[in-house]
Design a protein around this motif. Sequence first.
Motif, PDB file in Angstrom:
ATOM      1  N   ASP A  79     107.228 -11.240   4.003  1.00  0.00           N
ATOM      2  CA  ASP A  79     106.483 -11.873   2.914  1.00  0.00           C
ATOM      3  C   ASP A  79     105.563 -10.922   2.155  1.00  0.00           C
ATOM      4  OD1 ASP A  79     104.441 -11.400   4.685  1.00  0.00           O
ATOM      5  OD2 ASP A  79     104.104 -13.498   5.199  1.00  0.00           O
ATOM      6  N   SER A  80     105.594  -9.640   2.484  1.00  0.00           N
ATOM      7  CA  SER A  80     104.806  -8.611   1.799  1.00  0.00           C
ATOM      8  C   SER A  80     103.293  -8.755   2.001  1.00  0.00           C
ATOM      9  CB  SER A  80     105.102  -8.599   0.288  1.00  0.00           C
ATOM     10  OG  SER A  80     106.461  -8.297   0.055  1.00  0.00           O
ATOM     11  N   SER A  81     102.882  -9.621   2.916  1.00  0.00           N
ATOM     12  CA  SER A  81     101.453  -9.719   3.220  1.00  0.00           C
ATOM     13  C   SER A  81     101.015  -8.450   3.947  1.00  0.00           C
ATOM     14  CB  SER A  81     101.170 -10.947   4.091  1.00  0.00           C
ATOM     15  OG  SER A  81     101.848 -10.856   5.320  1.00  0.00           O
ATOM     16  N   ARG A  82      99.758  -8.081   3.776  1.00  0.00           N
ATOM     17  CA  ARG A  82      99.278  -6.830   4.357  1.00  0.00           C
ATOM     18  C   ARG A  82      98.431  -7.066   5.605  1.00  0.00           C
ATOM     19  NH1 ARG A  82      98.055  -2.297  -0.327  1.00  0.00           N
ATOM     20  NH2 ARG A  82     100.151  -2.364  -1.232  1.00  0.00           N
ATOM     21  N   VAL A  83      98.465  -6.101   6.486  1.00  0.00           N
ATOM     22  CA  VAL A  83      97.665  -6.139   7.704  1.00  0.00           C
ATOM     23  C   VAL A  83      97.049  -4.761   7.924  1.00  0.00           C
ATOM     24  CG1 VAL A  83      99.063  -7.928   8.821  1.00  0.00           C
ATOM     25  CG2 VAL A  83      99.638  -5.495   9.160  1.00  0.00           C
ATOM     26  N   VAL A  84      96.084  -4.719   8.836  1.00  0.00           N
ATOM     27  CA  VAL A  84      95.464  -3.463   9.249  1.00  0.00           C
ATOM     28  C   VAL A  84      95.861  -3.224  10.699  1.00  0.00           C
ATOM     29  CG1 VAL A  84      93.297  -2.247   9.662  1.00  0.00           C
ATOM     30  CG2 VAL A  84      93.535  -3.740   7.662  1.00  0.00           C
ATOM     31  N   VAL A  85      96.398  -2.048  10.978  1.00  0.00           N
ATOM     32  CA  VAL A  85      96.804  -1.681  12.335  1.00  0.00           C
ATOM     33  C   VAL A  85      95.834  -0.619  12.851  1.00  0.00           C
ATOM     34  CG1 VAL A  85      98.640  -0.757  13.799  1.00  0.00           C
ATOM     35  CG2 VAL A  85      99.222  -2.184  11.802  1.00  0.00           C
ATOM     36  N   VAL A  86      95.151  -0.935  13.948  1.00  0.00           N
ATOM     37  CA  VAL A  86      94.171  -0.015  14.521  1.00  0.00           C
ATOM     38  C   VAL A  86      94.692   0.486  15.862  1.00  0.00           C
ATOM     39  CG1 VAL A  86      91.771   0.330  15.191  1.00  0.00           C
ATOM     40  CG2 VAL A  86      92.346  -1.378  13.448  1.00  0.00           C
ATOM     41  N   ALA A  87      94.770   1.804  16.013  1.00  0.00           N
ATOM     42  CA  ALA A  87      95.212   2.415  17.272  1.00  0.00           C
ATOM     43  C   ALA A  87      94.040   3.194  17.860  1.00  0.00           C
ATOM     44  CB  ALA A  87      96.394   3.341  17.014  1.00  0.00           C
ATOM     45  N   ALA A  88      93.692   2.875  19.111  1.00  0.00           N
ATOM     46  CA  ALA A  88      92.532   3.513  19.744  1.00  0.00           C
ATOM     47  C   ALA A  88      92.915   4.170  21.060  1.00  0.00           C
ATOM     48  CB  ALA A  88      91.437   2.481  19.976  1.00  0.00           C
ATOM     49  N   THR A  89      92.288   5.303  21.332  1.00  0.00           N
ATOM     50  CA  THR A  89      92.465   5.998  22.608  1.00  0.00           C
ATOM     51  C   THR A  89      91.081   6.289  23.199  1.00  0.00           C
ATOM     52  OG1 THR A  89      92.478   8.168  21.513  1.00  0.00           O
ATOM     53  CG2 THR A  89      94.619   7.079  21.853  1.00  0.00           C
ATOM     54  N   GLY A  90      91.028   6.705  24.446  1.00  0.00           N
ATOM     55  CA  GLY A  90      89.759   7.082  25.075  1.00  0.00           C
ATOM     56  C   GLY A  90      88.744   5.958  25.071  1.00  0.00           C
ATOM     57  N   GLU A  91      87.485   6.311  24.771  1.00  0.00           N
ATOM     58  CA  GLU A  91      86.398   5.343  24.803  1.00  0.00           C
ATOM     59  C   GLU A  91      86.514   4.278  23.714  1.00  0.00           C
ATOM     60  OE1 GLU A  91      82.723   7.420  24.612  1.00  0.00           O
ATOM     61  OE2 GLU A  91      82.977   8.426  26.558  1.00  0.00           O
ATOM     62  N   ALA A  92      87.231   4.582  22.650  1.00  0.00           N
ATOM     63  CA  ALA A  92      87.379   3.620  21.554  1.00  0.00           C
ATOM     64  C   ALA A  92      88.217   2.410  21.963  1.00  0.00           C
ATOM     65  CB  ALA A  92      88.010   4.303  20.342  1.00  0.00           C
ATOM     66  N   ARG A  93      88.959   2.518  23.059  1.00  0.00           N
ATOM     67  CA  ARG A  93      89.795   1.400  23.500  1.00  0.00           C
ATOM     68  C   ARG A  93      88.952   0.182  23.878  1.00  0.00           C
ATOM     69  NH1 ARG A  93      94.480   3.392  27.573  1.00  0.00           N
ATOM     70  NH2 ARG A  93      95.211   1.299  27.053  1.00  0.00           N
ATOM     71  N   GLU A  94      87.833   0.435  24.557  1.00  0.00           N
ATOM     72  CA  GLU A  94      86.977  -0.674  24.986  1.00  0.00           C
ATOM     73  C   GLU A  94      86.401  -1.411  23.780  1.00  0.00           C
ATOM     74  OE1 GLU A  94      85.402  -3.424  27.308  1.00  0.00           O
ATOM     75  OE2 GLU A  94      86.732  -1.802  28.009  1.00  0.00           O
ATOM     76  N   SER A  95      86.017  -0.681  22.763  1.00  0.00           N
ATOM     77  CA  SER A  95      85.489  -1.289  21.543  1.00  0.00           C
ATOM     78  C   SER A  95      86.540  -2.169  20.880  1.00  0.00           C
ATOM     79  CB  SER A  95      85.027  -0.204  20.566  1.00  0.00           C
ATOM     80  OG  SER A  95      84.633  -0.756  19.336  1.00  0.00           O
ATOM     81  N   LEU A  96      87.800  -1.705  20.897  1.00  0.00           N
ATOM     82  CA  LEU A  96      88.882  -2.472  20.286  1.00  0.00           C
ATOM     83  C   LEU A  96      89.181  -3.742  21.095  1.00  0.00           C
ATOM     84  CD1 LEU A  96      90.459  -2.005  17.717  1.00  0.00           C
ATOM     85  CD2 LEU A  96      92.325  -1.046  19.079  1.00  0.00           C
ATOM     86  N   ARG A  97      89.061  -3.636  22.419  1.00  0.00           N
ATOM     87  CA  ARG A  97      89.238  -4.834  23.254  1.00  0.00           C
ATOM     88  C   ARG A  97      88.181  -5.884  22.926  1.00  0.00           C
ATOM     89  NH1 ARG A  97      89.516  -0.795  27.500  1.00  0.00           N
ATOM     90  NH2 ARG A  97      91.707  -0.318  28.010  1.00  0.00           N
ATOM     91  N   THR A  98      86.957  -5.416  22.736  1.00  0.00           N
ATOM     92  CA  THR A  98      85.873  -6.337  22.388  1.00  0.00           C
ATOM     93  C   THR A  98      86.147  -7.020  21.067  1.00  0.00           C
ATOM     94  OG1 THR A  98      84.269  -4.962  23.571  1.00  0.00           O
ATOM     95  CG2 THR A  98      83.402  -6.532  21.958  1.00  0.00           C
TER      96      THR A  98
END
Length: 315
Positions: free
Chosen positions: A56-75
């Motif tokens: 449908d051509s709708s847009r999304v944001v894909v965030v990839a995190a490693t290290g300490e940034a993973r916990e922030s992304l889980r939150t």
Amino acid sequence: MGNLNNDRGFVVELDESELVKIWEDMPWQVQEIYVPISCVKKCDDKAVYMAENRLDSSRVVVVAATGEARESLRTESMVMDLLFLNCLPKKVLFCEETDRTLLVREYIKGESLGGAAARLGAFSDEEVRTFGEDLCNLFNELYDRSLTVDPATITARNMIIADGHIKFVEPEGIVYCKKSSFYWNETQFAIGELMQMLITGDGVDPAAGSKSLRAVIDKCMARPGKNYETVDELLEGFKSAAPQQLARAFGKNGIVAVVAVLVLAIAGISLSRIIGQKNKNSDAAVGSASEFYLEDEGVPASEPAEDITEEPKPG
């Protein structure tokens, strides 16, 4: 690497082949549904990509995190599960891999507050009040769920204007806290600074905005004990600063004042009548000794003189 975007990452200009190569390493749920468009920003342990739905051509944001940034992304993911607010983007997909964490979230189209202020200058009182009320409602929702916001994330760059309302670009900085209102003083100060920037366009003029809205902003930025004690108090402050509310308050006070004047006037007239009648009764009791009386308004006046016709002088 690219142009500096802000202190949280860089704008990265990647050609199509580089994006395709990165996408080949994405989970199948991302590869098959979305097409990469660009790398929005990248730092040591976090990369943010813009992608488009193949159907449908709708847009999304894909965030990839490693290290300490993973916990922030889980939150962030957990917060999105708990909150269904127009102020926050919605979660589309969350995926944990061995060495990284991925979050796909709704793309909210709009302009950052900082960008809009730089481009347009000062916002109107009505717009700033609306933004302030949006933030208060958001914090009430968070506090009801024992969540709080890191005041450092209440910035013009982390918020965008979409559909006439303020929305968070991403809910980072929202964390669980048993006493979520513990940071309320810092939070409302940050809100005051943000509203100050919006009402002036550059954050310089301390006298910008209407007197009523200016009072709300100043109180936000006052020291503890002189500021708002709760979110609800601040919300009421923004609402009461609206012109229609001020007009109603003025109208109510005006009516009360007019009624008070009328009551006093009526009381004064009644008292005068009573005094006048009392004096009349006293005069009648003692005969014609009195040569003046009180009229209806209680004002002393002379007795009417008898009509005397003057005799003609001898000619």
